[in-house]
Design a protein around this motif. Structure first.
Motif, PDB file in Angstrom:
ATOM      1  N   VAL A 207     -88.753  60.549-120.519  1.00  0.00           N
ATOM      2  CA  VAL A 207     -89.493  61.978-120.040  1.00  0.00           C
ATOM      3  C   VAL A 207     -90.478  61.286-120.984  1.00  0.00           C
ATOM      4  O   VAL A 207     -90.565  60.567-121.156  1.00  0.00           O
ATOM      5  N   THR A 208     -92.195  60.703-119.983  1.00  0.00           N
ATOM      6  CA  THR A 208     -93.150  60.671-120.434  1.00  0.00           C
ATOM      7  C   THR A 208     -94.093  61.780-120.666  1.00  0.00           C
ATOM      8  O   THR A 208     -93.888  62.920-120.172  1.00  0.00           O
ATOM      9  N   ARG A 209     -95.129  61.113-120.942  1.00  0.00           N
ATOM     10  CA  ARG A 209     -96.576  62.260-120.774  1.00  0.00           C
ATOM     11  C   ARG A 209     -97.631  61.514-119.946  1.00  0.00           C
ATOM     12  O   ARG A 209     -98.404  60.676-120.045  1.00  0.00           O
ATOM     13  N   HIS A 210     -97.876  62.630-119.125  1.00  0.00           N
ATOM     14  CA  HIS A 210     -99.322  62.167-118.830  1.00  0.00           C
ATOM     15  C   HIS A 210    -100.268  63.049-118.926  1.00  0.00           C
ATOM     16  O   HIS A 210    -101.033  64.289-119.514  1.00  0.00           O
ATOM     17  N   ASN A 211    -101.442  62.197-119.843  1.00  0.00           N
ATOM     18  CA  ASN A 211    -102.528  62.878-120.796  1.00  0.00           C
ATOM     19  C   ASN A 211    -103.532  63.614-119.436  1.00  0.00           C
ATOM     20  O   ASN A 211    -103.753  64.588-120.402  1.00  0.00           O
ATOM     21  N   ALA A 212    -103.592  63.263-118.388  1.00  0.00           N
ATOM     22  CA  ALA A 212    -104.600  63.567-117.540  1.00  0.00           C
ATOM     23  C   ALA A 212    -104.325  65.225-117.303  1.00  0.00           C
ATOM     24  O   ALA A 212    -105.509  65.798-117.048  1.00  0.00           O
ATOM     25  N   LEU A 213    -103.431  64.594-117.037  1.00  0.00           N
ATOM     26  CA  LEU A 213    -102.403  66.588-116.093  1.00  0.00           C
ATOM     27  C   LEU A 213    -102.652  67.148-117.174  1.00  0.00           C
ATOM     28  O   LEU A 213    -102.025  68.372-117.065  1.00  0.00           O
ATOM     29  N   ASP A 214    -102.182  66.394-118.293  1.00  0.00           N
ATOM     30  CA  ASP A 214    -101.576  67.144-119.665  1.00  0.00           C
ATOM     31  C   ASP A 214     -99.945  68.020-118.978  1.00  0.00           C
ATOM     32  O   ASP A 214     -99.760  69.450-119.315  1.00  0.00           O
ATOM     33  N   ILE A 215     -99.159  67.057-118.357  1.00  0.00           N
ATOM     34  CA  ILE A 215     -97.748  67.535-118.160  1.00  0.00           C
ATOM     35  C   ILE A 215     -97.060  66.561-118.161  1.00  0.00           C
ATOM     36  O   ILE A 215     -97.148  65.323-118.229  1.00  0.00           O
ATOM     37  N   ASP A 216     -95.565  67.011-118.703  1.00  0.00           N
ATOM     38  CA  ASP A 216     -94.525  65.889-118.618  1.00  0.00           C
ATOM     39  C   ASP A 216     -93.739  65.556-117.204  1.00  0.00           C
ATOM     40  O   ASP A 216     -94.066  66.041-116.036  1.00  0.00           O
ATOM     41  N   LEU A 217     -93.726  63.751-117.168  1.00  0.00           N
ATOM     42  CA  LEU A 217     -92.980  63.362-116.084  1.00  0.00           C
ATOM     43  C   LEU A 217     -91.927  62.963-116.498  1.00  0.00           C
ATOM     44  O   LEU A 217     -92.208  62.131-117.399  1.00  0.00           O
ATOM     45  N   TYR A 218     -91.404  62.214-114.884  1.00  0.00           N
ATOM     46  CA  TYR A 218     -89.499  62.065-116.203  1.00  0.00           C
ATOM     47  C   TYR A 218     -89.623  60.544-114.940  1.00  0.00           C
ATOM     48  O   TYR A 218     -90.224  60.962-113.665  1.00  0.00           O
ATOM     49  N   LEU A 219     -89.293  59.204-115.645  1.00  0.00           N
ATOM     50  CA  LEU A 219     -89.089  58.354-115.021  1.00  0.00           C
ATOM     51  C   LEU A 219     -87.569  58.325-113.693  1.00  0.00           C
ATOM     52  O   LEU A 219     -86.967  59.071-114.123  1.00  0.00           O
ATOM     53  N   ARG A 220     -87.749  57.938-112.351  1.00  0.00           N
ATOM     54  CA  ARG A 220     -86.491  58.477-111.735  1.00  0.00           C
ATOM     55  C   ARG A 220     -85.817  58.118-111.727  1.00  0.00           C
ATOM     56  O   ARG A 220     -85.680  57.436-112.116  1.00  0.00           O
ATOM     57  N   ILE A 221     -84.223  59.258-112.133  1.00  0.00           N
ATOM     58  CA  ILE A 221     -83.181  58.521-111.511  1.00  0.00           C
ATOM     59  C   ILE A 221     -82.411  58.007-110.510  1.00  0.00           C
ATOM     60  O   ILE A 221     -81.598  57.779-110.938  1.00  0.00           O
ATOM     61  N   SER A 222     -83.530  58.674-109.363  1.00  0.00           N
ATOM     62  CA  SER A 222     -83.020  58.326-107.899  1.00  0.00           C
ATOM     63  C   SER A 222     -83.934  58.141-107.163  1.00  0.00           C
ATOM     64  O   SER A 222     -85.375  59.503-107.480  1.00  0.00           O
ATOM     65  N   ASN A 223     -83.869  58.234-105.764  1.00  0.00           N
ATOM     66  CA  ASN A 223     -85.606  58.578-104.852  1.00  0.00           C
ATOM     67  C   ASN A 223     -84.726  58.830-103.916  1.00  0.00           C
ATOM     68  O   ASN A 223     -85.282  59.296-102.949  1.00  0.00           O
ATOM     69  N   GLU A 224     -83.391  59.487-104.005  1.00  0.00           N
ATOM     70  CA  GLU A 224     -83.053  60.336-102.638  1.00  0.00           C
ATOM     71  C   GLU A 224     -83.800  61.706-102.059  1.00  0.00           C
ATOM     72  O   GLU A 224     -84.080  61.590-101.396  1.00  0.00           O
ATOM     73  N   LEU A 225     -84.274  62.795-103.202  1.00  0.00           N
ATOM     74  CA  LEU A 225     -85.115  63.602-102.357  1.00  0.00           C
ATOM     75  C   LEU A 225     -85.960  63.724-101.650  1.00  0.00           C
ATOM     76  O   LEU A 225     -86.259  64.139-100.725  1.00  0.00           O
ATOM     77  N   TYR A 226     -86.286  62.301-102.052  1.00  0.00           N
ATOM     78  CA  TYR A 226     -88.307  62.160-101.933  1.00  0.00           C
ATOM     79  C   TYR A 226     -88.116  61.314-100.413  1.00  0.00           C
ATOM     80  O   TYR A 226     -88.834  61.018 -99.105  1.00  0.00           O
ATOM     81  N   LEU A 227     -87.401  60.645-100.210  1.00  0.00           N
ATOM     82  CA  LEU A 227     -86.112  59.918 -98.780  1.00  0.00           C
ATOM     83  C   LEU A 227     -86.104  60.620 -98.032  1.00  0.00           C
ATOM     84  O   LEU A 227     -86.231  60.459 -96.578  1.00  0.00           O
ATOM     85  N   LYS A 228     -85.717  62.007 -98.275  1.00  0.00           N
ATOM     86  CA  LYS A 228     -85.073  62.816 -96.782  1.00  0.00           C
ATOM     87  C   LYS A 228     -86.468  63.771 -96.896  1.00  0.00           C
ATOM     88  O   LYS A 228     -86.293  64.029 -95.909  1.00  0.00           O
ATOM     89  N   ARG A 229     -87.437  63.866 -97.726  1.00  0.00           N
ATOM     90  CA  ARG A 229     -88.307  63.997 -97.506  1.00  0.00           C
ATOM     91  C   ARG A 229     -89.385  62.967 -96.002  1.00  0.00           C
ATOM     92  O   ARG A 229     -89.536  64.580 -95.328  1.00  0.00           O
TER      93      ARG A 229
END
Length: 506
Positions: A207-229
Motif C-alpha cells: 500500500v502506498t499513498r498518493h498525496n495529491a489525490l489524498d488516496i491510498d493506492l496499491y502496487l499491482r498484484i496482477s494485471n489481469e483485470l485491466y487486460l480483460k477490460r
C-alpha cells in the motif's frame, strides 16, 4: 591491511596519475574490438605484429615488473591479454605501472600471438578510463557468499562472469516470447502499476499513498483485470510483461517483486490457451537453450509435447487414499492434520485441498504437466466446466515441482462474477487476508459485454530459473529484495593487495 587502508592507498594513486597529466575518470573511449571478436581470429593471428585494435575493460590481473609485463582486461564479452614493454611504449609505460587491478583501461595496439600461443594486444597507448578505489572482493577468487552476491550484483557480474550468461539467456527468452506473440497478432500493452483496487490473484498488496489525490493506492498484484477490460474494449489479443508485487514471504521461488507475463485472447477458451501455452513455452526454451530437455539441478526435465494432464482432485484422492471430490471439510482437515498442514485462514475446503496438493502432489511434477480440475471455490475468475459443474475451466502448468503458469476460460457473466466477488468478501470476513476484493468498475466493464476469452499468466522468473539451471529466483533477478544491510556483520573484503601477479576473478 584493512579495507579502509587499502582504499586510502588506492586514492593516493589518483594523485600519481594526475602528476603525469592523466585525469582518472574519462568521458569516452573509442572501442573498435571486443575480447571474443579478437580471440575468434584464431590462426589468423601470428607471432608477427598485425592489426591495430582499441580495446577497453576492467584490469583483472597484472603480472611482471621492471621493463615489461602482462595483464588481462575483462570486457562485456570475455578476457583479452595485454602485453606492455617499456622500450616500445616510452613514457606510456608509466601508465601500465600505475594501473591497478580493478581499474578500467583502454588499450590501443597491434595483435600478435605470444610464444605460449595466447592472442595478445601489444600496448602502444593506455588510457585510464575509471580509477577503482575499492579493491576487488574476496582475494581475487570471485564472490561466493550468496547474500553478498545479490546485494552487490555489480561485483557479482565482474567476479563471476558466468552470471552474465544467465541474464543474457533471460533476455533471449523474453525477446523470443515477444516475437512469438507478435507473430500471432497479439498487441503488447501497458497497464497501471499503481491501482485504486488490487485484484486478479490471491495475495496481500503493498500500500502506498498518493498525496495529491489524498488516496491510498496499491502496487499491482496482477494485471489481469485491466487486460480483460481491454478485451471488452475490442482489443482481441493483448499481452503484457508486468512487474507485479505481492506482500508475502520470500523463498527460493518467491520474490516480492517479480515479472509476470499475461496474455488474453478473445473468442478462445482454456483448450485454445493450453495449446498456445505449450507452443509458447517450447518455443521460448528452444530459442534460449537449444533443446526441450533441460538440465535442472542434477536431473533432466522433459518439455517435449504433448504434456500430460493431471487432475487435482484425482491426484490428491490417490495420495490420501480416499476421494476428496466432495470437498468435505472434515475429511480434508483430517488429512491436513495427518500431514502437519494448515490452510490459510478463512479459505475452508478449497484452501485445505490446495495445501494437500502442494505438499503431496506438486513435488512429483518434475516434467512439464498441466494440472486441471480445480474446484469452483478456488477459482473466482474462471468459468464453470461445461462437463463437470464441480470444477472450473482452468489449468496450471508445473515443472520442477513449481507452478509456472495459471490459466482460465475467463468468467464473462457479470452476475456470476459479482457472486464470486461476494463470496470472496465473505472469505475475507472469515480471516482470509488474501481474498479478492469487489471491483465495481470491472463489473461495469463486464456489463458492457466481454466476448468468450482465454487468459494465461506465466511466471517469467521461474521459467528463467529452469532455462538457466538456477536453484533460486534470486539468481535470475538482477537486484532481488534483501533484508536491510544495516547491522549485518561485514568483514573486510581484503587483508592484503598484491601488486604483482594476481588470479583473475573471471
Amino acid at each position: 591491511m584493512s579495507l579502509s587502508q587499502l582504499m586510502d592507498q588506492r586514492r593516493a594513486r589518483i594523485a600519481e596519475w594526475r602528476a603525469i597529466g592523466v585525469e582518472p575518470y574519462a568521458y569516452r573511449y573509442d572501442v573498435t574490438h571486443h575480447a571474443t571478436e579478437i580471440l575468434g581470429r584464431g590462426d589468423a593471428v601470428t607471432a608477427e605484429y598485425g592489426e591495430q585494435v582499441r580495446v577497453a575493460g576492467r584490469l583483472v590481473n597484472k603480472r611482471g615488473q621492471g621493463k615489461a609485463g602482462f595483464a588481462h582486461l575483462l570486457d562485456s564479452t570475455g578476457r583479452v591479454q595485454v602485453y606492455a614493454k617499456s622500450d616500445l611504449m616510452g613514457e606510456q609505460y608509466r601508465r601500465f605501472e600505475l594501473a591497478q587491478v580493478g581499474d578500467w583501461l583502454g588499450v590501443e595496439g597491434a595483435l600478435f600471438r605470444t610464444r605460449t600461443g595466447e592472442i595478445t594486444v601489444r600496448a602502444d597507448k593506455i588510457e585510464l578510463l575509471a580509477k577503482s578505489i575499492r579493491p576487488l572482493p574476496e582475494k581475487w577468487h570471485g564472490l561466493t557468499d550468496p547474500e553478498t552476491r545479490f546485494r552487490q550484483r555489480y561485483a557479482d557480474l565482474f567476479t563471476n562472469v558466468d552470471v552474465r550468461e544467465i541474464f543474457r539467456r533471460r533476455a533471449r527468452l523474453t525477446s523470443g516470447i515477444r516475437a512469438f506473440l507478435d507473430a500471432r497478432d497479439y498487441l503488447e500493452v501497458e497497464t497501471p502499476v499503481l491501482q485504486p483496487l488490487y485484484g486478479g490473484a490471491f495475495a496481500r498488496p503493498f500500500v502506498t499513498r498518493h498525496n495529491a489525490l489524498d488516496i491510498d493506492l496499491y502496487l499491482r498484484i496482477s494485471n489481469e483485470l485491466y487486460l480483460k477490460r481491454l478485451i471488452v474494449g475490442g482489443l482481441d489479443r493483448v499481452y503484457e510483461f508486468s512487474r507485479d508485487f505481492r506482500n508475502e514471504g520470500m523463498d527460493r521461488s518467491h520474490n516480492p517483486e517479480f515479472t509476470l507475463l499475461e496474455y488474453y485472447q478473445a473468442f478462445a477458451d482454456i483448450h485454445d490457451m493450453m495449446e498456445l501455452t505449450q507452443s509458447l513455452v517450447c518455443d521460448a526454451l528452444q530459442n534460449a537453450c537449444g533443446t526441450l530437455k533441460i538440465a535442472y539441478q542434477g536431473r533432466e526435465l522433459d518439455f517435449t509435447p504433448p504434456w500430460p494432464r493431471v487432475s487435482m482432485l484425482d491426484s490428491v484422492s490417490e495420495k490420501v487414499g480416499e476421494s476428496v471430490h466432495a470437498l468435505d471439510e472434515a475429511v480434508l482437515r483430517r488429512h491436513c492434520e495427518k500431514h502437519g498442514l494448515r490452510a490459510r485462514e478463512g479459505t475452508g475446503a478449497g484452501g485445505m485441498l490446495d495445501e494437500l496438493f502442494s505438499a503431496l502432489v506438486q513435488p512429483e511434477l518434475q516434467n512439464a504437466a498441466f494440472v486441471v480440475d480445480f474446484p469452483v471455490v478456488t477459482s473466482p475468475l474462471a468459468r464453470v466446466s461445461r462437463t463437470n459443474p464441480a470444477v472450473v475451466e482452468r489449468f496450471e502448468l508445473f515443472a520442477a515441482g513449481m507452478e509456472l503458469a495459471n490459466a482460465f476460460s475467463e468468467q464473462n457473466d457479470p452476475d456470476a462474477q459479482q457472486a464470486a466477488f461476494e463470496a470472496q468478501l465473505e472469505a475475507k470476513a472469515r480471516g482470509d487476508e488474501e481474498a479478492q476484493v469487489m471491483d465495481d468498475d470491472y463489473l461495469r466493464a463486464l456489463q458492457y459485454g466481454m466476448p468468450p476469452t482465454g487468459g494465461v499468466g506465466i511466471g517469467i522468473d521461474r521459467l528463467v530459473m529452469l532455462a538457466t539451471d538456477s536453484r533460486s529466483i534470486r539468481d535470475v533477478v538482477l537486484f532481488p529484495q534483501l533484508r536491510p544491510e544495516e547491522g549485518r556483520p561485514v568483514a573486510d573484503d581484503r587483508d592484503e593487495e598484491p601488486e604483482g601477479e594476481g588470479a583473475s576473478p573471471a
